[in-house]
Design an enzyme around this catalytic site. Sequence first.
Site, short mmCIF file in Angstrom:
data_model
loop_
_atom_site.label_atom_id
_atom_site.label_comp_id
_atom_site.label_asym_id
_atom_site.label_seq_id
_atom_site.Cartn_x
_atom_site.Cartn_y
_atom_site.Cartn_z
N PRO A 291 13.54 4.47 -6.91
CA PRO A 291 12.85 5.10 -5.64
C PRO A 291 12.15 6.37 -5.67
CG PRO A 291 15.31 5.45 -5.24
CD PRO A 291 14.70 5.39 -7.10
N ARG A 293 9.43 6.46 -2.15
CA ARG A 293 9.44 6.39 -0.69
C ARG A 293 10.31 5.69 -0.05
NH1 ARG A 293 5.15 3.67 1.26
NH2 ARG A 293 5.20 2.61 -1.08
N ARG A 330 -3.02 8.10 4.19
CA ARG A 330 -2.76 6.31 3.89
C ARG A 330 -3.00 5.85 5.41
NH1 ARG A 330 1.62 5.33 4.61
NH2 ARG A 330 2.06 3.51 3.25
N TYR A 334 -4.68 2.68 3.35
CA TYR A 334 -5.30 2.01 3.34
C TYR A 334 -4.49 1.49 4.54
CZ TYR A 334 -1.29 3.89 0.32
OH TYR A 334 -0.53 4.60 -0.55
N CYS A 361 -13.57 15.05 9.39
CA CYS A 361 -15.43 14.82 9.88
C CYS A 361 -15.69 13.47 8.91
CB CYS A 361 -16.33 15.89 9.28
SG CYS A 361 -16.85 17.37 10.20
C1 LIG Z 1 5.56 4.60 -7.66
C2 LIG Z 1 5.99 4.02 -8.73
C3 LIG Z 1 7.67 4.16 -8.16
C4 LIG Z 1 8.69 3.99 -6.53
O1 LIG Z 1 7.50 3.95 -5.73
P1 LIG Z 1 8.53 3.36 -4.07
O2 LIG Z 1 7.16 2.31 -3.90
O3 LIG Z 1 8.03 5.25 -3.84
O4 LIG Z 1 9.97 3.54 -3.85
C5 LIG Z 1 8.79 3.52 -8.98
N1 LIG Z 1 8.40 3.64 -10.12
C6 LIG Z 1 7.04 3.79 -10.47
C7 LIG Z 1 6.42 3.09 -11.69
C8 LIG Z 1 6.18 3.48 -9.69
O5 LIG Z 1 4.80 3.75 -10.07
#
Ligand SMILES: *Cc1c(COP(=O)(O)O)cnc(C)c1O
Length: 440
Positions: A291, A293, A330, A334, A361
């Site tokens: 994890p 995010r 962000r 997106y 800008c």
């Molecule tokens: C970015 C990434 C994560 C984490 O993704 P989240 O959406 O932030 O939980 C985990 N493993 C790999 C290989 C990633 O590239």
Amino acid sequence: MHLYGTQTINDQGHLTIGGTDSVELAKEYGTPLYVYDIQLFRERAKAFQKTFEEENIAYQVAYASKAFSSIAIYQVAAEENLSLDVVSAGELYTAIQSGFPKEKIHFHGNNKSEAELRMAFEEEIGCIVVDNFHEIELLKTLSEQLKKPMNVLLRVTPGIEAHTHDYITTGQEDSKFGFDLINGQADRAFHDTYQHEFLNLLGLHCHIGSQIFDTAAFRLAAEKLVGKMSDWKNEFDFSCPVLNLGGGFGIRYTEEDEPLEPAVYVKEMIQAVKETSAAAGYPVPEIWIEPGRSLVGDAGTTLYTIGSMKEVPGTRKYAAVDGGMSDNIRPALYGAKYSSLIANKANEAATEQYTIAGKCCESGDKLIEQADLPAAEAGDILSVFCTGAYGYSMASNYNRIARPAVVFVENGDHQLVVERETLHDMVKHDLSYKKQVESK
Ligand SMILES: *Cc1c(COP(=O)(O)O)cnc(C)c1O
């Protein structure tokens, strides 16, 4: 209105985080300011770990630290017994500087350089998640040169694209990452590594998406990867002890998002792994997850000061803040959505609607398209929630705006953990150019 973690509103009508008054934090440290609720980070880490403990499954929960990388958060991650994913020499260096246990560091990336891989060997990190055939060749050469072992996982693309609430299965995945599971690349990678003198093949890895609110795609990924490991066991009598199912667990940016509890994702994964293993007669592997995010996202809040305001009659009101796409790319990148509150008017009813504009800008530098807030004025402190992941880590010096400071709050305590950049920092790598004398 939704508050996160330890957030409350105090007697003065101010937003508090971690037992500290956010308006006071803004005064003391200036704005923009990233504030992290460390108790919430710790709770999330424990929530992911708890279910594995209860189910008595060997596991690692690795913090995918590209979401927010700094020495201080790596130290907290170590305190919470997390493992750590890094994706560059810079993140690895940060981890080493923080004193993070090296054997729990996992190195990811689709184009690791020889220098980065060499650093991984020299630091004797926990494992490398191998992405492609070029990397296998580099790893073989390096390990033979250095005569050092390395644990490896093979990153595969299982042909599942996870979206927010559903997924699609694809015959062949169009991704820059990993070995295709279906077209034979993964088998070739297995052959290239499993008997190597120095490479110790631990198992398979996949990461199927981000901001996922459903467990079905994780279940399907578990089935496919265990299925493949079981095929290899039957054919070559080689069992991989580890299955890494990646990250991507969704969080609540706005009321449109309905995340599941960490325990729900973990339970479903464990169940799918157990069922598939039992059906295939395969020993239940260790389960690793990553994890990012969901550990730091809603633990982070950005405080801004509102400055100029503009009304486009009949269309909208703009309220501009002292940061923007330079500290949070962000929305521009997106179309990400956020919720907000005026931290010094946290008890006042939302009577107005504003578009929150940044100061960069670019017309597209808008943090929030429609923010329902009380009447705002210059000097108000705007708190934008859920900015803890991919905010600071994606920040830039666009417009030569200095990157904000980062403060950790916990139990009424506040500590600066990343200093605000200074004007001097804006020119510290710049050199003068002098025209040379005329050539003869
Ligand atoms: C970015 C990434 C994560 C984490 O993704 P989240 O959406 O932030 O939980 C985990 N493993 C790999 C290989 C990633 O590239």
